[in-house]
Design a protein around this motif. Sequence first.
Motif: not given
Length: 412
Positions: A379-405
């Motif tokens: 819901n927050a993503l939709n409010a911020a972007t005015r677009l709908r998206g899917v959310v995936e919840l991951l365990e800590s450290g699952a995303l690479p530390n490369d600064g990519k948002v």
Amino acid sequence: MAVTDHYDDRETQTAEQREEALADTLPRQIGHAKQYAPAYAMLLADLEPRAVTDRAALAALPVTRKSDLITAQAEAPPFGGFTALSLAQVPRVFASPGPIHEPQGVGTDPWRYARALHATGLRRGMLLHNCFAYHFTPAGMMLEEGARALECPVFPAGPGNTESQARAAAHFSAQCYSGTPDFLKSILEAGDALGLDLSALKLGHVTGGAYLPALRRFYADRGLVVRQSYGTADVGLIAYESEAGEGLICDEDVLVEIVRPGTGEPLPEGEVGEVLVTSFCATYPLIRFATGDLSAVLPGASPCGRTNMRIRGWMGRADQAAKVRGMFVRPEQVAEVMRAHPGLGRARLVVGLDGTRDTMVLRVETPVRDAALAESLANALNAATRLRGVVELLESGALPNDGKVIDDTRPA
């Protein structure tokens, strides 16, 4: 690897001495910017400069972005109110891509490149063969002013004309090259083909491109010492390499922050984020200037004896906006979603394609994974972007530390 041949005593001051100096310099510079630069007089209208004496206080100030400069300069030429001097008071002016227009600071070595060249090994009387451009952008003058501060002569070669470069370097017995990392290789190879004696050329200072390991080995195999720096036309030298070869050491006349892309929120040591720079230049007192580049803070001090903060060098671009279903999505919007949900880890918005339809998946590291959190994030993503998206919840450290948002995976 401790050495004593430093540019000045500031390079080896203790952390306590550096913070004491910062507590004096930072409020004075902010007060100077507020008093003499009209843009900062408006941006910081309600700020008491004397209250900004450390990094934590600085982090509460607004970020100045390149886009802000472009807009302001278009509305109030030539510098948009960000300079403390008028056009008539500066020695040179430049135009970089954007377009962004920069003044040259007043005084000796205004971009402070003498420190970086000294760390490379350039000393009084050595000839610098300078292959940075002298027209429109300030790159050529940035290195020349640094060399002149070291009392070194300069050959203003500029880019291109490889064979002529090699002949001139041989004729003058140039001892140090400055330019992009790969152009020196082209000059050396041209010299070999022409049978020229370039044996005097033992040093190189490179920036403005990727300094890859294979290129390092090529120069080392020829007996050259070639070190790099990181800087911009706006703030000058940001960080430079020393003989230790372990990261880039921050210049003594800027304050560098690493923040979450799209925000002004400082990141912990080791996390990849956007480079912000506060310059202590009196002419062009940029405060929390967002370079748009990614880097990370390295732990500890350099083995060379220099004690200032180190960064890993250039690690990519932070301005990761993507156009999704006709609308731009930016890192700032992802940051807005995350601020509404404190206590979570890294987040990444993956933009993809399902047939002909754009898709968005917000991947978030979290110790708590439940449907209510996923729904709230969506819901927050939709409010911020005015677009709908899917959310995936991951365990800590699952995303690479490369600064990519924002990761745009769609075919080019």
